[in-house]
Design an enzyme around this catalytic site. Structure first.
Site, PDB file in Angstrom:
ATOM      1  N   SER A   1      -6.920  -4.549  11.324  1.00  0.00           N
ATOM      2  CA  SER A   1      -7.049  -5.375  12.531  1.00  0.00           C
ATOM      3  C   SER A   1      -6.762  -6.864  12.346  1.00  0.00           C
ATOM      4  O   SER A   1      -6.927  -7.635  13.282  1.00  0.00           O
ATOM      5  CB  SER A   1      -8.434  -5.210  13.190  1.00  0.00           C
ATOM      6  OG  SER A   1      -8.514  -3.987  13.860  1.00  0.00           O
ATOM      7  N   THR A   2      -6.332  -7.291  11.174  1.00  0.00           N
ATOM      8  CA  THR A   2      -6.136  -8.727  10.942  1.00  0.00           C
ATOM      9  C   THR A   2      -4.724  -9.212  11.261  1.00  0.00           C
ATOM     10  O   THR A   2      -4.469 -10.407  11.210  1.00  0.00           O
ATOM     11  CB  THR A   2      -6.471  -9.113   9.489  1.00  0.00           C
ATOM     12  OG1 THR A   2      -5.609  -8.400   8.599  1.00  0.00           O
ATOM     13  CG2 THR A   2      -7.919  -8.809   9.167  1.00  0.00           C
ATOM     14  N   GLY A   3      -3.828  -8.306  11.593  1.00  0.00           N
ATOM     15  CA  GLY A   3      -2.466  -8.694  11.956  1.00  0.00           C
ATOM     16  C   GLY A   3      -2.385  -8.992  13.446  1.00  0.00           C
ATOM     17  O   GLY A   3      -3.084  -9.863  13.956  1.00  0.00           O
TER      18      GLY A   3
ATOM     19  N   GLY B   1       3.886  -3.970  11.132  1.00  0.00           N
ATOM     20  CA  GLY B   1       3.023  -4.190   9.972  1.00  0.00           C
ATOM     21  C   GLY B   1       2.879  -2.970   9.095  1.00  0.00           C
ATOM     22  O   GLY B   1       3.834  -2.217   8.870  1.00  0.00           O
ATOM     23  N   VAL B   2       1.662  -2.766   8.589  1.00  0.00           N
ATOM     24  CA  VAL B   2       1.399  -1.658   7.674  1.00  0.00           C
ATOM     25  C   VAL B   2       1.635  -0.305   8.353  1.00  0.00           C
ATOM     26  O   VAL B   2       2.122   0.638   7.731  1.00  0.00           O
ATOM     27  CB  VAL B   2      -0.018  -1.755   7.056  1.00  0.00           C
ATOM     28  CG1 VAL B   2      -1.098  -1.460   8.075  1.00  0.00           C
ATOM     29  CG2 VAL B   2      -0.157  -0.843   5.858  1.00  0.00           C
ATOM     30  N   ASP B   3       1.325  -0.208   9.631  1.00  0.00           N
ATOM     31  CA  ASP B   3       1.524   1.030  10.386  1.00  0.00           C
ATOM     32  C   ASP B   3       2.996   1.428  10.374  1.00  0.00           C
ATOM     33  O   ASP B   3       3.342   2.572  10.054  1.00  0.00           O
ATOM     34  CB  ASP B   3       1.016   0.837  11.822  1.00  0.00           C
ATOM     35  CG  ASP B   3       1.016   2.109  12.644  1.00  0.00           C
ATOM     36  OD1 ASP B   3       0.976   3.208  12.075  1.00  0.00           O
ATOM     37  OD2 ASP B   3       1.048   1.991  13.888  1.00  0.00           O
TER      38      ASP B   3
ATOM     39  N   TYR C   1      -3.633  -7.525  15.856  1.00  0.00           N
ATOM     40  CA  TYR C   1      -4.885  -7.317  16.588  1.00  0.00           C
ATOM     41  C   TYR C   1      -5.791  -8.543  16.535  1.00  0.00           C
ATOM     42  O   TYR C   1      -6.806  -8.598  17.216  1.00  0.00           O
ATOM     43  CB  TYR C   1      -5.616  -6.078  16.078  1.00  0.00           C
ATOM     44  CG  TYR C   1      -5.018  -4.758  16.540  1.00  0.00           C
ATOM     45  CD1 TYR C   1      -3.751  -4.681  17.117  1.00  0.00           C
ATOM     46  CD2 TYR C   1      -5.723  -3.587  16.402  1.00  0.00           C
ATOM     47  CE1 TYR C   1      -3.219  -3.474  17.535  1.00  0.00           C
ATOM     48  CE2 TYR C   1      -5.198  -2.365  16.815  1.00  0.00           C
ATOM     49  CZ  TYR C   1      -3.945  -2.323  17.390  1.00  0.00           C
ATOM     50  OH  TYR C   1      -3.422  -1.118  17.800  1.00  0.00           O
TER      51      TYR C   1
ATOM     52  N   ASN D   1      -2.314   2.610  15.649  1.00  0.00           N
ATOM     53  CA  ASN D   1      -2.587   2.356  17.062  1.00  0.00           C
ATOM     54  C   ASN D   1      -3.131   3.643  17.678  1.00  0.00           C
ATOM     55  O   ASN D   1      -3.047   4.709  17.070  1.00  0.00           O
ATOM     56  CB  ASN D   1      -1.323   1.846  17.786  1.00  0.00           C
ATOM     57  CG  ASN D   1      -0.157   2.802  17.642  1.00  0.00           C
ATOM     58  OD1 ASN D   1      -0.249   3.984  17.981  1.00  0.00           O
ATOM     59  ND2 ASN D   1       0.950   2.308  17.114  1.00  0.00           N
TER      60      ASN D   1
ATOM     61  N   ILE E   1       0.819  -1.210   0.000  1.00  0.00           N
ATOM     62  CA  ILE E   1       0.000   0.000   0.000  1.00  0.00           C
ATOM     63  C   ILE E   1       0.853   1.262   0.000  1.00  0.00           C
ATOM     64  O   ILE E   1       0.437   2.299  -0.514  1.00  0.00           O
ATOM     65  CB  ILE E   1      -0.991  -0.009   1.193  1.00  0.00           C
ATOM     66  CG1 ILE E   1      -2.121   0.999   0.979  1.00  0.00           C
ATOM     67  CG2 ILE E   1      -0.278   0.209   2.518  1.00  0.00           C
ATOM     68  CD1 ILE E   1      -3.273   0.857   1.955  1.00  0.00           C
TER      69      ILE E   1
END
Length: 180
Positions: free
Chosen positions: A125-127, A36-38, A129, A28, A15
């Site tokens: 939220s799929t990582g 991750g993506v964050d 979380y 967060n 992304i």
């Protein structure tokens, strides 16, 4: 790989590499940049994103679960980053489904408010979380479809899956929507 359904496009990739009006960050609550993506968005976007997140923390204490805030895209190809905080999965009765739906709706509402026409979402939220990927995909697609019933400002929504499993889930789900 890419699949299109009306204004929704599904791709598998990174992304942070998209040249688009806005990308959504699975952030967060403190908007600090994590894994991750964050983490990838904060690393790619650089100091400008971090500085704007700091200002948001000072002004309002961060971002609550289900809500969304916006910053510049910094060094990214995207003009903006919409940061939304997904829920941690603790089971079906925790209200997590409503919070996840709010992530998509609030991000899209903020995009319309800022005259953003193209937006890309990661799998929120799929990582770490722990949200079940199939349920998260169903919530994402249904929330986006519901939003699109009453809003025409968004011209393109890209769902970006980093890994194969999520891409296959979304591909199947969008195929089901396509047959209706």
């Amino acid at each position: 790989m890419s699949i299109k359904y009306k204004i929704i496009e599904l791709i598998q990739g990174d992304i942070t590499k998209l040249k688009i009006d806005a990308i959504v960050n699975a952030a967060n609550n403190g908007l600090f940049g994590g894994g991750g993506v964050d983490g990838a968005i904060h690393r790619g976007g650089g100091k400008e994103i971090d500085d704007q997140c700091k200002l948001i923390r000072e002004r309002q204490g961060g971002c609550k679960t289900g809500e969304a805030v916006i910053t510049t895209g910094g060094n990214l190809e995207a003009d903006y980053v919409i940061h939304t905080v997904g829920p941690v999965w603790n089971g079906e009765k925790s209200g997590a489904e409503e919070f996840l739906s709010s992530c998509y709706k609030n991000s899209l509402n903020l995009a319309v408010e800022k005259n953003i026409e193209t937006i890309a979402f990661p799998c929120i939220s799929t990582g770490v979380y722990g949200f079940p990927k199939d349920l998260a995909a169903e919530i994402a697609v249904s929330s986006i479809m519901e939003f699109l019933k009453d809003n025409t400002g968004i011209k393109k929504i890209i769902l970006v899956c980093f890994e194969d499993e999520s891409f296959k889930i979304y591909k199947k789900l969008l195929g089901l929507y396509n047959s209706n």
